[in-house]
Scaffold this motif. Structure first.
Motif, mmCIF file in Angstrom:
data_model
loop_
_atom_site.group_PDB
_atom_site.id
_atom_site.type_symbol
_atom_site.label_atom_id
_atom_site.label_comp_id
_atom_site.label_asym_id
_atom_site.label_seq_id
_atom_site.Cartn_x
_atom_site.Cartn_y
_atom_site.Cartn_z
ATOM 1 N N VAL A 140 6.388 6.595 9.854
ATOM 2 C CA VAL A 140 5.590 6.328 8.710
ATOM 3 C C VAL A 140 5.620 7.292 7.722
ATOM 4 O O VAL A 140 5.775 8.588 7.727
ATOM 5 C CB VAL A 140 4.103 6.200 9.270
ATOM 6 C CG1 VAL A 140 3.301 5.863 7.835
ATOM 7 C CG2 VAL A 140 3.984 5.105 10.108
ATOM 8 N N GLU A 141 5.853 6.730 6.338
ATOM 9 C CA GLU A 141 6.186 7.543 5.256
ATOM 10 C C GLU A 141 4.762 7.920 4.389
ATOM 11 O O GLU A 141 4.089 7.126 4.532
ATOM 12 C CB GLU A 141 7.219 6.845 4.340
ATOM 13 C CG GLU A 141 8.636 6.838 5.160
ATOM 14 C CD GLU A 141 9.612 6.103 4.151
ATOM 15 O OE1 GLU A 141 10.870 6.114 4.783
ATOM 16 O OE2 GLU A 141 9.265 5.341 3.263
ATOM 17 N N HIS A 142 4.970 8.940 3.704
ATOM 18 C CA HIS A 142 3.837 9.259 2.752
ATOM 19 C C HIS A 142 3.322 8.186 1.714
ATOM 20 O O HIS A 142 2.169 7.909 1.612
ATOM 21 C CB HIS A 142 4.186 10.382 1.876
ATOM 22 C CG HIS A 142 4.313 11.691 2.462
ATOM 23 N ND1 HIS A 142 3.314 12.852 2.744
ATOM 24 C CD2 HIS A 142 5.469 12.466 3.107
ATOM 25 C CE1 HIS A 142 3.626 13.815 3.229
ATOM 26 N NE2 HIS A 142 4.846 13.541 3.684
ATOM 27 N N ILE A 143 4.360 7.310 1.369
ATOM 28 C CA ILE A 143 3.825 6.193 0.552
ATOM 29 C C ILE A 143 3.207 5.117 1.348
ATOM 30 O O ILE A 143 2.020 4.524 0.564
ATOM 31 C CB ILE A 143 5.219 5.586 -0.338
ATOM 32 C CG1 ILE A 143 4.729 4.506 -1.242
ATOM 33 C CG2 ILE A 143 5.994 4.749 0.973
ATOM 34 C CD1 ILE A 143 5.894 4.181 -2.137
ATOM 35 N N ASN A 146 -0.583 6.617 1.541
ATOM 36 C CA ASN A 146 -1.261 6.400 0.207
ATOM 37 C C ASN A 146 -1.677 4.939 -0.026
ATOM 38 O O ASN A 146 -2.494 4.624 -0.587
ATOM 39 C CB ASN A 146 -0.094 7.015 -0.840
ATOM 40 C CG ASN A 146 -0.445 8.491 -0.867
ATOM 41 O OD1 ASN A 146 -1.438 9.105 -0.831
ATOM 42 N ND2 ASN A 146 0.873 9.172 -1.084
ATOM 43 N N ALA A 147 -0.728 4.067 0.402
ATOM 44 C CA ALA A 147 -0.899 2.639 0.141
ATOM 45 C C ALA A 147 -2.098 2.167 0.774
ATOM 46 O O ALA A 147 -2.990 1.227 0.331
ATOM 47 C CB ALA A 147 0.106 1.731 0.515
ATOM 48 N N LEU A 148 -2.170 2.733 2.144
ATOM 49 C CA LEU A 148 -3.373 2.322 2.859
ATOM 50 C C LEU A 148 -4.723 2.874 2.272
ATOM 51 O O LEU A 148 -5.718 1.899 2.080
ATOM 52 C CB LEU A 148 -3.342 2.856 4.246
ATOM 53 C CG LEU A 148 -4.518 2.853 5.005
ATOM 54 C CD1 LEU A 148 -4.892 1.409 5.681
ATOM 55 C CD2 LEU A 148 -4.580 3.680 6.521
ATOM 56 N N ILE A 149 -4.562 4.206 2.008
ATOM 57 C CA ILE A 149 -5.811 4.808 1.356
ATOM 58 C C ILE A 149 -6.407 4.233 -0.002
ATOM 59 O O ILE A 149 -7.319 4.076 -0.517
ATOM 60 C CB ILE A 149 -5.807 6.260 1.568
ATOM 61 C CG1 ILE A 149 -5.320 6.825 2.698
ATOM 62 C CG2 ILE A 149 -7.115 7.041 0.956
ATOM 63 C CD1 ILE A 149 -6.424 6.422 4.125
ATOM 64 N N ILE A 319 4.926 -9.605 8.251
ATOM 65 C CA ILE A 319 4.338 -8.960 7.190
ATOM 66 C C ILE A 319 5.106 -7.682 6.562
ATOM 67 O O ILE A 319 6.162 -7.350 6.870
ATOM 68 C CB ILE A 319 3.134 -7.864 7.812
ATOM 69 C CG1 ILE A 319 3.285 -7.039 9.123
ATOM 70 C CG2 ILE A 319 1.737 -8.982 8.295
ATOM 71 C CD1 ILE A 319 2.418 -6.222 9.485
ATOM 72 N N GLY A 320 4.775 -7.440 5.276
ATOM 73 C CA GLY A 320 5.551 -6.446 4.633
ATOM 74 C C GLY A 320 4.765 -5.865 3.444
ATOM 75 O O GLY A 320 3.396 -6.277 3.207
ATOM 76 N N GLY A 321 5.388 -5.016 2.677
ATOM 77 C CA GLY A 321 4.516 -3.962 1.661
ATOM 78 C C GLY A 321 4.964 -2.675 1.826
ATOM 79 O O GLY A 321 5.742 -2.396 2.756
ATOM 80 N N PRO A 322 4.145 -1.880 0.869
ATOM 81 C CA PRO A 322 4.310 -0.593 0.862
ATOM 82 C C PRO A 322 4.105 0.220 2.163
ATOM 83 O O PRO A 322 4.267 1.319 2.499
ATOM 84 C CB PRO A 322 3.812 0.330 -0.326
ATOM 85 C CG PRO A 322 2.692 -0.877 -0.518
ATOM 86 C CD PRO A 322 3.346 -2.265 -0.231
#
Length: 385
Positions: A140-143, A146-149, A319-322
């Motif tokens: 899992v990447e930083h982006i 951040n997208a979750l939070i 499912i998809g997205g950042p």
């Protein structure tokens, strides 16, 4: 103090252990302040943390240590024998020499740009349960965090900083919500004592720290609703997931606590904790629904040929997205199989997701625009979530 101690650990990891972006560093500790220092220190050094639950079977820990090729594992001396972590790998929080080495490091923040760290580098690698084979390291990447939070959690909790109880093992991706959902939004992260959490301790924690947001596995949620009285008086949000939530338990919760919002959160580790949410309040709930996609998430219900299905037809959830993970560590074929090119990708839409994750979950769209979870398309069996 937390920031300074985390910075000292980060400086040490960079200078003495050669940690750089995408370097994996193990973290095998009980729930403690050192656990949070470890998480922050590894991230600040540019590395990615690999959480290892010390209560895992020794064979599973050995597999993870080898698969992730961990050269350094932050831990305590009391855990070495039962985990099999070697002296060469171990960085012991309770070792006097290691403490002295950390104390000699700078307390200043390391510049992310100076480390070459970007949002596309890894934040953590969490291993799945291995219920369909050997455990898989989800990268899992930083982006994605951040997208979750900032895309999902912060708008949900509103302007009031959340006070979140951290009681999930950090080897479980619900901890991403608990730790970073509190600290990245200016909230408070309340650490539960290590070990199992009884109802009396849970109630005391909620009251004494004025916890307003809490997450449970479905099984624990059912247990708390049945056996704990007056426990959620000051809580605004109760979240649950990991398995099917009994609608009768949701109704009981909302009948007992009129002010409260219950959130059924669905999402695999491969899409960073939450993908859809179903919000329920007293007199307004959707039984058996996992809700609608969160911001930034793309959700499709498809047949065996990856063609879209109409409302009411059961199919696989893609499912998809950042929030989508980079893939599985050291498992290229499985990554290619599960993380596919999005056949519905719209190049004219900059927010459109180029990849999709095939969840293996069977769902269908409801007329109200929410999803209903139906089970699995494979032979995976869930036991207590």
């Amino acid at each position: 103090q937390l920031n300074e101690r985390s910075n000292q650990l980060a400086h040490y990891l960079v200078a003495e252990r050669g940690v750089e972006p995408d370097t994996l560093v193990g973290l095998c500790v009980e729930r403690s302040v050192e656990m949070v220092i470890g998480l922050l220190g590894i991230i600040k050094a540019g590395g990615a943390y690999v959480p290892i639950d010390p209560d895992y079977p020794s064979s599973r820990i050995a597999y993870m240590l080898q698969d992730a090729s961990l050269g350094a594992v932050l831990t305590h001396s009391s855990l070495l024998e039962r985990t099999g972590i070697s002296q060469a790998q171990a960085l012991l929080f309770d070792d006097v020499l290691f403490r002295d080495q950390l104390a000699g490091q700078s307390i200043s923040n390391l510049p992310a740009q100076g480390l070459g760290l970007t949002s596309s580098h890894l934040a953590y690698v969490i291993y799945t349960s291995g219920s369909t084979g050997t455990p898989k390291g989800v990268m899992v990447e930083h982006i994605s965090v951040n997208a979750l939070i900032f895309g999902d959690i912060k708008p949900l909790v509103g302007k009031s900083p959340p006070i979140i109880l951290q009681h999930s093992p950090i080897s479980f991706d619900a901890s991403t919500f608990e730790v970073w959902g509190s600290m990245l939004t200016g909230g408070v992260c309340v650490l539960a004592p290590s070990g199992a959490l009884d109802f009396a301790t849970l109630k005391k924690l909620i009251e004494s720290h004025q916890i307003n947001t809490i997450w449970f596995t479905a099984a624990l949620f059912h247990d708390v609703v049945d056996h704990a009285d007056d426990i959620f008086n000051g809580v605004n949000y109760v979240l649950s997931g990991g398995d099917v939530v009994n609608p009768e338990k949701i109704k009981k919760l909302l009948d007992d606590y009129h002010h409260l919002t219950f959130i059924n959160g669905y999402g695999p580790t491969e899409n960073t904790t939450f993908t859809t949410m179903c919000l329920s309040t007293r007199g307004n709930s959707l039984p058996n629904s996992i809700g609608a996609p969160l911001a930034n998430n793309f959700v499709y219900v498809v047949d065996g040929s990856n063609e879209l299905l109409p409302i009411g037809s059961a199919g696989e959830l893609c499912i998809g997205g950042p929030g989508l993970a980079r893939g599985y560590l050291n498992q290229h074929e499985l990554t290619t199989e599960k993380f596919i090119e999005n056949p519905f990708y719209d190049s004219s839409d900059p927010s459109s997701s180029q990849r999709l994750y095939k969840t293996g979950d069977l769902v269908r769209w409801r007329e109200d625009g929410n999803l209903e979870y139906l089970g699995r398309i494979d032979h995976q069996v869930k036991i207590r979530g």
